[in-house]
Design a protein around this motif. Sequence first.
Motif, short mmCIF file in Angstrom:
data_model
loop_
_atom_site.label_atom_id
_atom_site.label_comp_id
_atom_site.label_asym_id
_atom_site.label_seq_id
_atom_site.Cartn_x
_atom_site.Cartn_y
_atom_site.Cartn_z
N THR A 7 9.59 -9.97 -0.89
CA THR A 7 9.39 -9.42 0.41
C THR A 7 8.33 -8.47 0.50
O THR A 7 8.27 -7.60 -0.48
CB THR A 7 10.69 -8.98 0.62
N ILE A 8 7.55 -8.57 1.46
CA ILE A 8 6.46 -7.68 1.78
C ILE A 8 6.69 -7.19 3.28
O ILE A 8 6.55 -7.94 4.09
CB ILE A 8 5.09 -8.04 1.45
N ALA A 9 6.89 -6.02 3.35
CA ALA A 9 7.00 -5.39 5.03
C ALA A 9 8.06 -6.12 5.57
O ALA A 9 7.81 -6.55 6.92
CB ALA A 9 5.74 -5.60 5.83
N ASN A 183 -3.29 5.98 1.28
CA ASN A 183 -2.15 6.62 1.67
C ASN A 183 -1.96 7.21 3.13
O ASN A 183 -1.10 7.46 3.36
CB ASN A 183 -1.55 7.51 0.59
N GLN A 184 -3.23 7.42 3.49
CA GLN A 184 -3.17 7.92 5.08
C GLN A 184 -3.06 7.15 6.04
O GLN A 184 -3.05 7.55 7.34
CB GLN A 184 -4.46 8.66 5.23
N TYR A 185 -3.10 5.73 5.68
CA TYR A 185 -3.06 4.62 6.77
C TYR A 185 -1.72 3.88 6.53
O TYR A 185 -1.28 3.50 5.46
CB TYR A 185 -4.17 3.60 6.51
N PRO A 186 -1.30 3.18 7.63
CA PRO A 186 -0.18 2.28 7.63
C PRO A 186 -0.64 0.90 7.07
O PRO A 186 -0.21 -0.08 7.79
CB PRO A 186 0.18 2.03 9.28
N LEU A 187 -0.91 0.66 5.92
CA LEU A 187 -1.14 -0.51 5.37
C LEU A 187 0.06 -1.13 4.90
O LEU A 187 0.93 -0.68 4.43
CB LEU A 187 -2.36 -0.34 4.08
N THR A 188 -0.02 -2.34 5.00
CA THR A 188 1.13 -3.29 4.35
C THR A 188 0.96 -3.56 2.78
O THR A 188 2.09 -3.83 2.22
CB THR A 188 1.02 -4.75 5.06
N PHE A 189 -0.26 -3.83 2.37
CA PHE A 189 -0.26 -4.26 1.18
C PHE A 189 -1.87 -3.85 0.61
O PHE A 189 -2.47 -3.77 1.18
CB PHE A 189 -0.14 -5.66 0.91
N VAL A 247 -0.34 -6.70 -4.40
CA VAL A 247 -0.74 -7.91 -4.57
C VAL A 247 -1.43 -8.05 -5.96
O VAL A 247 -2.69 -7.75 -5.82
CB VAL A 247 -1.06 -8.52 -3.35
N GLY A 248 -1.01 -8.55 -6.89
CA GLY A 248 -1.83 -8.68 -8.23
C GLY A 248 -2.58 -9.83 -8.32
O GLY A 248 -2.07 -10.92 -8.10
#
Length: 313
Positions: A7-9, A183-189, A247-248
């Motif tokens: 699961t992601i977001a 870490n300053q932004y609303p990134l999902t991945f 995501v690797g």
Amino acid sequence: MSTLATTIAGRRFSTCLMNAAGIRCQSARDLDALVASAAGTYVTKSATPNKRPGNPEPRMTTLPHGSFNSMGLPNNGLAYYLDYVLADQIKRPTATQFLSIAGTSLEDNLAMLHEIQASEYRGFVELNLSCPNVPGHPQTGYDFEQTAKTLDAVFAFYDKPLGVKLPPYFDLAHFDAIAAVLNQYPLTFVTTINSVGNGLVVNAETETVAIRPKGGFGGIGGASVKPTALANVRALSQRLKPEIAVVGVGGILNGRDAFEHILCGASMLQIGTQFGYEGTAVFKRIAQELDSIMALKGYNTIADFRGKLKTLD
């Protein structure tokens, strides 16, 4: 009974395996094959605003332990891929797609994101900050100030799920620095890593370089880059806020490689070089191998061991 679901977001994927942008995902036929495969989802070829032929041939060669290329972002243009994912949303309303974009300027990326924002697309966007094979264009991901400037501009208007594809980092201070920015932004991945840029392969018989673009310089992928990929997955998963999934990608040839990436902290896995060599059958094979490893170790889900790599005292 084990499961490879992830699961992601809040979006569920039936398996954690997918393709990496750049390999066998340029045409609708390529993407249809991915939809029909055992992959959990797909990512489109990294799009530029308009169709792009890429670098001159020869631009790719094999290595004993991987691949070497300077493709130069050949793709069919954003409209082509946006049309594809929008149609796929209608056909498969519960699926989540990854739409990759890689403009050669900030203006290009913002223009594409404005177009996506205005569309009905509901899936993930992978913003590529790390293509090392476009002559004259540096990788944004190595310029932390420019990365922040880019994300400031993006999140001033873009409110759909978005992640970034990063280049490999080689210094602990750089892991700290890029994580502090992200870490300053609303990134999902974040997707890590892209190919290791600007290697050189020499043909000793002909006494020439192996590929034509950039005087022979190109990106290294496949098994050779796995230690670097694992380090980046591990370092970023330790530093990024929990809501940013990792995501690797890099050097995943078999189930053991997949297990190691997850152990280092990856929630999803992208397969590039080996997918190029093997085709869509790679997803079923690696899934079976990973499932067998999990069964032997008594793990029922990837969450049972994700990010739980032990260190030696």
